[in-house]
Design a protein around this motif. Sequence first.
Motif, PDB file in Angstrom:
ATOM      1  N   SER A 109      -8.072   6.632  -4.710  1.00 35.56           N
ATOM      2  CA  SER A 109      -7.952   7.118  -3.338  1.00 35.56           C
ATOM      3  C   SER A 109      -7.701   5.968  -2.374  1.00 35.56           C
ATOM      4  O   SER A 109      -6.866   6.053  -1.464  1.00 35.56           O
ATOM      5  N   ARG A 110      -8.402   4.866  -2.606  1.00 38.27           N
ATOM      6  CA  ARG A 110      -8.248   3.727  -1.709  1.00 38.27           C
ATOM      7  C   ARG A 110      -6.865   3.091  -1.841  1.00 38.27           C
ATOM      8  O   ARG A 110      -6.233   2.717  -0.848  1.00 38.27           O
ATOM      9  N   LEU A 111      -6.368   2.982  -3.068  1.00 39.32           N
ATOM     10  CA  LEU A 111      -5.041   2.401  -3.278  1.00 39.32           C
ATOM     11  C   LEU A 111      -3.960   3.261  -2.645  1.00 39.32           C
ATOM     12  O   LEU A 111      -2.984   2.749  -2.093  1.00 39.32           O
TER      13      LEU A 111
ATOM     14  N   TYR B 120      -1.551   1.371  -0.205  1.00 39.45           N
ATOM     15  CA  TYR B 120      -0.211   1.071  -0.726  1.00 39.45           C
ATOM     16  C   TYR B 120       0.706   2.288  -0.791  1.00 39.45           C
ATOM     17  O   TYR B 120       1.900   2.137  -1.013  1.00 39.45           O
ATOM     18  N   GLY B 121       0.161   3.511  -0.657  1.00 38.86           N
ATOM     19  CA  GLY B 121       0.997   4.687  -0.842  1.00 38.86           C
ATOM     20  C   GLY B 121       1.226   4.950  -2.322  1.00 38.86           C
ATOM     21  O   GLY B 121       0.487   4.455  -3.182  1.00 38.86           O
TER      22      GLY B 121
ATOM     23  N   LEU C 167       0.019  -3.229  -8.277  1.00 40.47           N
ATOM     24  CA  LEU C 167       0.004  -3.237  -6.813  1.00 40.47           C
ATOM     25  C   LEU C 167       1.325  -3.790  -6.286  1.00 40.47           C
ATOM     26  O   LEU C 167       1.727  -4.900  -6.680  1.00 40.47           O
ATOM     27  N   PRO C 168       2.010  -3.070  -5.387  1.00 40.08           N
ATOM     28  CA  PRO C 168       3.226  -3.630  -4.769  1.00 40.08           C
ATOM     29  C   PRO C 168       2.878  -4.876  -3.972  1.00 40.08           C
ATOM     30  O   PRO C 168       1.823  -4.936  -3.329  1.00 40.08           O
ATOM     31  N   LEU C 169       3.732  -5.869  -4.020  1.00 42.78           N
ATOM     32  CA  LEU C 169       3.488  -7.088  -3.255  1.00 42.78           C
ATOM     33  C   LEU C 169       3.744  -6.805  -1.786  1.00 42.78           C
ATOM     34  O   LEU C 169       4.800  -6.303  -1.411  1.00 42.78           O
TER      35      LEU C 169
END
Length: 388
Positions: free
Chosen positions: A346-348, A352-353, A374-376
């Motif tokens: 949920s937090r990600l 980050y979407g 994780l996207p940079l």
Amino acid sequence: MNAIPPPSHTSSHPLDMIPLFRRWRGSAWRDVLYTGIWNLLIALFLAAANMLFSGDSRGFPAFFGPTLVISNVIGYLIHAVLSGGDWLLRGWPSRLTGLPRMLYFLTTVSLCVVAGLLLGNALLRGVNPMRYLSGAASLAPLLPFALFAALIMAIVLVSGERRIATETLAARQGEQIASAAQQLAEARLRALQAQIEPHFLYNTLANVVGLIDTDPAQARHMLERFIDYLRASLAASRADQATLGAELDLVAAYLDVLAVRMGARLSYRIEADGCRDIAMPPMLLQPVVENAVSHGLEPKVEGGQIVIRAAFRDAQLCIEVSDTGAGLGNAPPKPGGGVGLSNLRSRLRSVYGPGAQVQLLENEPCGITVRLLLPLKDTLPSTIHAPS
């Protein structure tokens, strides 16, 4: 919550009706260019209408040329008078609303249309435009056309301003919803953290008290690493952003404390060369490592090893937390099991979407691997202080 800044350009040009022309940000030079394009389109429309309905045999170019000249004179005259009036009156016309604004616009545009017709015809015929003013009767037929043109322009203006107001409201609501979702995810994480910390605190202090008499060096080492963990955890709970290095220092202090308590049943290794400065949300790895200990190593009699690896993969940061514990199907269920990963997902999503992923994989020959992709993102440096 921070105030949302108002849009920098709230006026509308007639060409803004077409989505293609909304791609360029509003400015004075853009409006001058758009006015020329708008004048050209009107001249094309009038010339084509003249050929279709008047039966004029002179051909398209013969009518289009003069129409284009007059259209440009009228269009740029309206643009100059409205812009100049706004500048001379210090924005007073733009601040008008309702009927006064409509009357100002209709009057100004109607007069500009009449003046533009006279100036355009005088220019084409090479005569003094003032001679047309001597015959007031010749101006009367122009007034209905001027008023009709001004009314069309007013409708275009009002529809454009309503569209801008609707888009601005939608953007504000979208930003408020996104901000509320992120705050909710942060609140859930902090609530979970508040439930975990007392349990960890009491157990650690009890172990330190037990070691003081039998192994003072281990008691001192455990207490120092626990202080490091508390310092880093407190800083992370108050920060909006962290770095991967700060996160790894936090979990290293946490695992050092547990290693004293579990002895040879717990060992760990961290491999993250070259990517410790990458920005990321604080307290992201802590729940994953806690799960690896609680659900992987603690149920297993001989314990195991935790390996944390971080590396760049395409345009993403790949972080893996692997353990050699009981595995997915062998660990007994515990109260709260699965809540940590659910909160993490949920937090990600809120940060980050859909570009971020949490993968749960079986580890060979035993245990599990939690992989974070994780996207940079170009974010500010961490405010978290790493434990010394």
